[in-house]
Design an enzyme around this catalytic site. Structure first.
Site, PDB file in Angstrom:
ATOM      1  N   ASP A  10      53.632  18.712   7.286  1.00  0.00           N
ATOM      2  CA  ASP A  10      53.699  20.133   7.618  1.00  0.00           C
ATOM      3  C   ASP A  10      55.144  20.431   8.018  1.00  0.00           C
ATOM      4  O   ASP A  10      55.697  19.747   8.894  1.00  0.00           O
ATOM      5  CB  ASP A  10      52.771  20.468   8.777  1.00  0.00           C
ATOM      6  CG  ASP A  10      51.295  20.308   8.415  1.00  0.00           C
ATOM      7  OD1 ASP A  10      51.006  19.959   7.253  1.00  0.00           O
ATOM      8  OD2 ASP A  10      50.450  20.522   9.297  1.00  0.00           O
ATOM      9  N   ASP A 132      39.364  27.010   6.201  1.00  0.00           N
ATOM     10  CA  ASP A 132      39.380  26.543   7.584  1.00  0.00           C
ATOM     11  C   ASP A 132      38.193  27.184   8.294  1.00  0.00           C
ATOM     12  O   ASP A 132      38.020  28.411   8.246  1.00  0.00           O
ATOM     13  CB  ASP A 132      40.679  26.943   8.274  1.00  0.00           C
ATOM     14  CG  ASP A 132      41.901  26.357   7.580  1.00  0.00           C
ATOM     15  OD1 ASP A 132      41.761  25.336   6.882  1.00  0.00           O
ATOM     16  OD2 ASP A 132      42.996  26.931   7.736  1.00  0.00           O
TER      17      ASP A 132
END
Length: 260
Positions: A10, A132
């Site tokens: 990330d 998510d």
């Protein structure tokens, strides 16, 4: 079933970071060397990696094109990447920069018809839908958006079949409560997804701590696991995770050894 390990990076402000439960205020930094880290993944035997543009996830406009190009050119890794994908042009640009698959998250919840059209245009092998999710008090899997602060008004169980009908091949699903927390993947969630969409390759994301978690994700029917914080902190060795990938490949070969 084939199983793929996805070591993950990330990126925020050019640095490798991890967020706890997606909270930008709870960031841990791991250095400013994403390309050498990707090269390490390749040397360890990885075939794929997962790359996230956290700046773009917040503001839109994918910014990692140069890094993506370098990874694809220098390491031979196939890269699954996203963050801030808002338009067809974003998808095409990321693919042109060297991505094997583009990850589409929030827009997949807010505008499913748009993303279904991208699946038709680019093909199910080029798009990964990332959902998510958070379980509510009634046991329903909600799909929060806007930094996981606002429910979209649609559940995972209602949305996923729409994507199956649209030709979805790859689903990355994160249990928000476990993201970045090293608490183990939610195996019940992934078993539920396998029953709900048996033809979709489900990637486990969130909470993976060790090789046992990778094995358990494989055994519950996942087609892959995304490795983040545990890998960055040395709690999990990539070689150990890749051994699970190799075992799945061996099992698939052995299953094909019987009579025609």
């Amino acid at each position: 079933m084939a199983f793929t390990v996805y070591p993950a990076l990330d990126i925020r402000g050019g640095r490798v970071v991890r967020l706890a439960q997606g909270d930008y205020a709870r960031e841990t930094q791991y250095g400013d060397d994403p390309l050498p880290r990707a090269a390490d993944f390749a040397r360890a035997g990885a075939r794929w990696m997962h790359l996230v543009d956290l700046d773009a996830a917040r503001a839109g406009g994918y910014t990692l094109g140069t890094l993506l190009c370098g990874i694809a050119r220098d390491t031979g890794l196939q890269v699954q990447t996203g963050g801030g994908v808002r338009s067809r042009e974003d998808v095409a640009r990321i693919l042109d920069a060297g991505a094997a698959r583009v990850v589409v998250g929030s827009l997949a919840v807010r505008e499913p018809e748009t993303v279904a059209a991208w699946l038709a245009e680019f093909g199910g092998e080029r798009i990964t839908v990332a959902l998510d999710t958070r379980q509510d008090a009634a046991g329903q899997w909600q799909l929060p958006v806007h930094g996981w602060t606002e429910d979209a008004g649609v559940t995972l169980d209602a949305l996923l079949p729409r994507y199956v009908r649209a030709g979805l091949r790859h689903l990355l699903c994160t249990d928000i409560a476990r993201d970045g927390m090293l608490s183990g993947p939610n195996l019940d969630l992934y078993a539920h997804l396998r029953a709900l969409a048996p033809g979709v390759a489900v990637q486990a994301s969130g909470g993976v701590r060790d090789a046992d978690d990778v094995r358990n994700a494989r055994q519950v029917g996942c087609a892959g696991a995304v490795l983040g914080r545990a890998l960055l902190e040395g709690r999990l060795q990539l070689a150990d995770a890749l051994a699970q990938e190799a075992r799945a490949a061996d099992a698939a070969r052995n299953a094909g050894d019987g009579p025609c």
